[in-house]
Structure formats: C-alpha cells, structure tokens
Design a protein around this motif. Sequence first.
Motif, PDB file in Angstrom:
ATOM      1  N   PHE A  71     -31.548  15.292  15.935  1.00  0.00           N
ATOM      2  CA  PHE A  71     -31.027  15.708  17.242  1.00  0.00           C
ATOM      3  C   PHE A  71     -31.888  16.841  17.765  1.00  0.00           C
ATOM      4  O   PHE A  71     -31.943  17.910  17.153  1.00  0.00           O
ATOM      5  CB  PHE A  71     -29.561  16.149  17.113  1.00  0.00           C
ATOM      6  CG  PHE A  71     -28.681  15.054  16.588  1.00  0.00           C
ATOM      7  CD1 PHE A  71     -28.127  14.124  17.450  1.00  0.00           C
ATOM      8  CD2 PHE A  71     -28.448  14.920  15.214  1.00  0.00           C
ATOM      9  CE1 PHE A  71     -27.346  13.086  16.968  1.00  0.00           C
ATOM     10  CE2 PHE A  71     -27.665  13.883  14.718  1.00  0.00           C
ATOM     11  CZ  PHE A  71     -27.114  12.958  15.599  1.00  0.00           C
ATOM     12  N   ILE A  72     -32.581  16.570  18.865  1.00  0.00           N
ATOM     13  CA  ILE A  72     -33.449  17.604  19.436  1.00  0.00           C
ATOM     14  C   ILE A  72     -32.741  18.245  20.631  1.00  0.00           C
ATOM     15  O   ILE A  72     -32.193  17.546  21.497  1.00  0.00           O
ATOM     16  CB  ILE A  72     -34.797  16.988  19.875  1.00  0.00           C
ATOM     17  CG1 ILE A  72     -35.588  16.625  18.623  1.00  0.00           C
ATOM     18  CG2 ILE A  72     -35.591  17.951  20.771  1.00  0.00           C
ATOM     19  CD1 ILE A  72     -36.912  15.982  18.889  1.00  0.00           C
ATOM     20  N   VAL A  73     -32.748  19.557  20.635  1.00  0.00           N
ATOM     21  CA  VAL A  73     -32.186  20.282  21.776  1.00  0.00           C
ATOM     22  C   VAL A  73     -33.318  21.079  22.408  1.00  0.00           C
ATOM     23  O   VAL A  73     -33.898  21.967  21.775  1.00  0.00           O
ATOM     24  CB  VAL A  73     -31.027  21.214  21.327  1.00  0.00           C
ATOM     25  CG1 VAL A  73     -30.476  21.980  22.531  1.00  0.00           C
ATOM     26  CG2 VAL A  73     -29.921  20.394  20.663  1.00  0.00           C
ATOM     27  N   GLY A  74     -33.667  20.730  23.629  1.00  0.00           N
ATOM     28  CA  GLY A  74     -34.752  21.421  24.334  1.00  0.00           C
ATOM     29  C   GLY A  74     -34.186  22.619  25.073  1.00  0.00           C
ATOM     30  O   GLY A  74     -33.278  22.472  25.887  1.00  0.00           O
ATOM     31  N   GLY A  75     -34.722  23.802  24.769  1.00  0.00           N
ATOM     32  CA  GLY A  75     -34.239  25.024  25.406  1.00  0.00           C
ATOM     33  C   GLY A  75     -33.345  25.811  24.471  1.00  0.00           C
ATOM     34  O   GLY A  75     -32.365  25.275  23.945  1.00  0.00           O
ATOM     35  N   ALA A  76     -33.725  27.077  24.234  1.00  0.00           N
ATOM     36  CA  ALA A  76     -32.888  27.947  23.387  1.00  0.00           C
ATOM     37  C   ALA A  76     -32.372  29.118  24.222  1.00  0.00           C
ATOM     38  O   ALA A  76     -32.370  30.266  23.787  1.00  0.00           O
ATOM     39  CB  ALA A  76     -33.676  28.437  22.167  1.00  0.00           C
ATOM     40  N   GLY A  77     -31.954  28.807  25.451  1.00  0.00           N
ATOM     41  CA  GLY A  77     -31.234  29.798  26.253  1.00  0.00           C
ATOM     42  C   GLY A  77     -29.771  29.762  25.831  1.00  0.00           C
ATOM     43  O   GLY A  77     -29.444  29.206  24.761  1.00  0.00           O
ATOM     44  N   PHE A  78     -28.889  30.278  26.649  1.00  0.00           N
ATOM     45  CA  PHE A  78     -27.473  30.332  26.260  1.00  0.00           C
ATOM     46  C   PHE A  78     -26.891  28.951  25.965  1.00  0.00           C
ATOM     47  O   PHE A  78     -26.234  28.759  24.950  1.00  0.00           O
ATOM     48  CB  PHE A  78     -26.663  31.032  27.361  1.00  0.00           C
ATOM     49  CG  PHE A  78     -26.593  32.499  27.123  1.00  0.00           C
ATOM     50  CD1 PHE A  78     -27.711  33.291  27.329  1.00  0.00           C
ATOM     51  CD2 PHE A  78     -25.446  33.086  26.642  1.00  0.00           C
ATOM     52  CE1 PHE A  78     -27.669  34.645  27.077  1.00  0.00           C
ATOM     53  CE2 PHE A  78     -25.386  34.443  26.388  1.00  0.00           C
ATOM     54  CZ  PHE A  78     -26.502  35.224  26.603  1.00  0.00           C
ATOM     55  N   THR A  79     -27.155  28.000  26.866  1.00  0.00           N
ATOM     56  CA  THR A  79     -26.553  26.673  26.679  1.00  0.00           C
ATOM     57  C   THR A  79     -27.068  26.012  25.410  1.00  0.00           C
ATOM     58  O   THR A  79     -26.297  25.456  24.622  1.00  0.00           O
ATOM     59  CB  THR A  79     -26.844  25.783  27.907  1.00  0.00           C
ATOM     60  OG1 THR A  79     -26.420  26.488  29.071  1.00  0.00           O
ATOM     61  CG2 THR A  79     -26.144  24.467  27.840  1.00  0.00           C
ATOM     62  N   GLY A  80     -28.387  26.076  25.192  1.00  0.00           N
ATOM     63  CA  GLY A  80     -28.985  25.439  24.015  1.00  0.00           C
ATOM     64  C   GLY A  80     -28.452  26.059  22.725  1.00  0.00           C
ATOM     65  O   GLY A  80     -28.068  25.339  21.788  1.00  0.00           O
ATOM     66  N   ILE A  81     -28.405  27.369  22.694  1.00  0.00           N
ATOM     67  CA  ILE A  81     -27.946  28.069  21.493  1.00  0.00           C
ATOM     68  C   ILE A  81     -26.463  27.770  21.222  1.00  0.00           C
ATOM     69  O   ILE A  81     -26.065  27.487  20.083  1.00  0.00           O
ATOM     70  CB  ILE A  81     -28.187  29.601  21.653  1.00  0.00           C
ATOM     71  CG1 ILE A  81     -29.683  29.921  21.547  1.00  0.00           C
ATOM     72  CG2 ILE A  81     -27.362  30.417  20.680  1.00  0.00           C
ATOM     73  CD1 ILE A  81     -30.288  29.774  20.163  1.00  0.00           C
ATOM     74  N   GLU A  82     -25.653  27.789  22.270  1.00  0.00           N
ATOM     75  CA  GLU A  82     -24.220  27.523  22.074  1.00  0.00           C
ATOM     76  C   GLU A  82     -24.009  26.076  21.617  1.00  0.00           C
ATOM     77  O   GLU A  82     -23.173  25.796  20.766  1.00  0.00           O
ATOM     78  CB  GLU A  82     -23.444  27.788  23.373  1.00  0.00           C
ATOM     79  CG  GLU A  82     -23.386  29.273  23.713  1.00  0.00           C
ATOM     80  CD  GLU A  82     -22.362  29.608  24.780  1.00  0.00           C
ATOM     81  OE1 GLU A  82     -22.273  28.870  25.774  1.00  0.00           O
ATOM     82  OE2 GLU A  82     -21.667  30.634  24.627  1.00  0.00           O
TER      83      GLU A  82
END
Length: 400
Positions: free
Chosen positions: A159-170
């Motif tokens: 599972f890849i999550v692009g972006g480690a801003g608030f939404t990605g981290i949460e």
Amino acid sequence: MTPKILILGAGYGGLTTALRLQKELHYNEADITLVNKHDYHYITTHLHQPAAGTVDPRRIKIDLDELIDKDRINFIKAEVVAIDIQNERKVTLDNGQGLTYDILVIALGSEVETFGIEGLKEHAFTIRSINSVQLIREHIEYMFAKYKNEPGHPEYLTFIVGGAGFTGIEFVGELADRIPELCEQFEVNPKKVRIINIEAAPSALPGFDPQLVDYAIEVLKNKGVEFKINTPIKACTEEGVTLADGEEIKAGTVVWTGGVRGNKLIEMLGIETMRARIKVDEFLRAPGYQDVFIIGDNSIVFNEEGRPYPPTAQIAVQQGEHLAKQITSYVRNGKMDLKPFKFNLRGTVASLGKGEAIGKVGNRKMTGYTALIMKQLIDNRYLYSIGGLPLVIKKGKLLG
Ligand code: FAD
C-alpha cells in the motif's frame, strides 16, 4: 427589501456561516439560501478513518436536515456549475436553476492537486469525500481477498501513500492499525504487508515542529510503516509507482494525499488565482467586489510575516463565524460595516492511529494521549458549534 444571501458549499466555512446566520437573524430578516451537492455535511478531518476502514463512514456524516431550520434557510441540494459575479450576478446549478444574490459567500472547498504527476489522476485513490473513502476501504479489502487467491502476487499487499503531510500521516497511522484485523480475517501473514509513505519534501509533515515530526515517524515505524522522504513520485501506473530516482515499486493500492488546490469554479470567476484560491481582502471579500465573500479553502489569507496560512478547517470555521457577524450587521443596519478578519491559530494536532497523536498548542508540544485528548476536544468543540450538545453526544464519542 429583504436581502438575498446566497452561500455556496456546506463544508466547514459555508455551514458555519449559514448556522450562525440562522441563530442570529429572525426568520423574516433575510432570505438565506445554502447550496451543497450533498444533503449531508461530513467531518473531513476524520476521513482518514473510514478510508482505512477503522470507522464506519456513516459516523462522520451529518444530515443537513438535522442542523438546518427550513423556516430560516432554504437548502438546495445541487451542484454549482457556474458563478457569474462580473455581469449577471448569478449562480447556475446543475438542475438548470439560476440564483441571484445581494451577498454571495463562496465556500466550495478544494480539489486534489496532482502537480502534473503522470498517471496519478487515473490510478491513485484520493481521500476527499465520503464516496472516495468508501472506495479506498473496499479496495483494500479486495486486495487482501485477491492476494488470498493469487499468493504469487505480493504487490497486492503493498500500500503506497503519496504525501506525508497531515492527511498522509494520519492515514498511514490508521491503516497500520487496520492491518492486523485484515490479516486475521483473510488469514494472511502480517509480514507480507507493506505500507510505504512517500514524500517529495525533505521532511514528513513539512513546516511542523521537528521534534514532534521525529516522534511521529518513530511511532509509525514501530507500527510497520516504511518511509521514503525526499523522494518525489515521478509516475503512477496500474502496477504501482516510479520514483524520481528511477526505482519502481509495485503496489496494488496507491493513495495520493500530496496536495490540494481550490475548486475549479474559482478559476472561472475572472479574478487572479493561485492554485484556484483567491487572495481575499482583509474583510474576506473577492478583490474589487463589495458583496462577494470567499472563505475556507477557496481563499488565501496571509499571516503577519506575509506567508499564506495553510487551508484548514480551523481557519474556515473562524472565517465563517466572522463573516456571519458582518452579514448580520449589514442586514440590521443596511450598510456594510466591516471588521478585518484575524485568524487565531488555536493549535494543530495530527493523530497517528490508536492511542497516539502529536500536537502543538501555542508553544506547548504534546504527544500520545494528551495530544489525542486535545484532538477530541477540538472535534467536540466543532460539533458543539454546529449541532449543540445533542450532536456532541451522538457523534463526539465516536471520533478520536
Ligand atoms: P469543505 O469543508 O471541503 O466544504 C466544501 C463543500 O462544498 C462540501 O460540502 C462540498 O460537497 C461542497 N461542494 C464542492 N463543490 C461543489 C459544487 N460544485 N456545488 C455544490 N457543492 C459543492 N483541517 C484542520 O483544520 N484540521 C485537520 O485535522 C484536518 N484534517 C484533514 C484531513 C483530511 C483527510 C482532509 C481532506 C482535510 C483535512 N483538513 C484539516 C482540511 C480541512 O478539511 C479543510 O481545510 C476544510 O474542510 C475547508 O473547509 P471549506 O469550507 O473551505 O471546504
């Protein structure tokens, strides 16, 4: 004549404006219309939970019927398709209806920004709405079922999550919590599952306190999340992603959380925009317009150092509250007696899944349960502001 107030969007900014006006004004003082494409409001700040499947999407949905007094607000469920503030002063809906106004409030929220990354629009999921998170949840479960049938495909469980801003981290925090349950349900070895969070910037949670960022990364790594920071995604395909350094990662699921831009309708207003957001004046008006207000993710407000505040629910709500006061005063006095909007940053909190969060309120840094309780307080405060104690009792305990 009774002034016509037209509010577009029943998200954090638009709904707050409408409900404050509902409270302040008597039913015959103004003709208030609220337009939204759904007949419900949703708690966007918790979308990562139903996306991961840890919370039922219905829990973050609130029927507008429960909040709106129909004697005071005319609610129209429809999609806005055109806004003409320059000539006809008219808003057109997808049902063909045309609405005129004396005061227009535009609060249509944001859309996903893909920064032109090839294939992202076509192949990545996004955490934007109740519908989009339901799709993610179902897809994750489908990938586990598919792997069970075709165990020769380990990428189904990547599972890849692009972006480690608030939404990605949460989201990765929540997803990591869901994995053990899915592994048990589908009888899959948890070691086969990979969650990879990829971020182009040199740090996760760019702009946030570095000590808290380190804490968050540590917590998430302990939950099994892998990080690739300072690593832009170059392309996304049906098979996974290609990174700027040439690495290809096969994955059955790519979720993009890397950026937002304002609503596309903002770009059609004929006013200068920055990523579909408008730099409003100190009274939240569209530049050059006395009676068109733009709030929430559609607006840009600058801080004292001349830097734009990030688009958040917090600022959208405060803008809505401020605007409702201005409109009330206009309705009562017949003229605009505007006061400048000042944003009061009350704190920022990001959850990291069960029992963990990070937050900063003023200079105070918080982690773990303390930060989580702060998040709960912020959520409950918002629920109280729109639906009073009954809504806090109904929805408040369920979030967190
Ligand atoms: P929205 O709340 O998005 O509302 C826009 C409304 O307009 C929606 O109801 C939409 O359905 C409607 N609409 C859109 N287009 C049309 C159309 N054409 N016709 C009719 N209706 C339309 N902020 C925080 O402060 N704290 C957080 O912890 C936080 N977490 C977040 C987590 C996630 C997953 C996401 C996606 C965002 C998060 N945010 C957070 C940001 C916050 O949700 C937004 O800044 C906030 O929702 C902006 O409010 P708004 O009123 O501008 O728009």
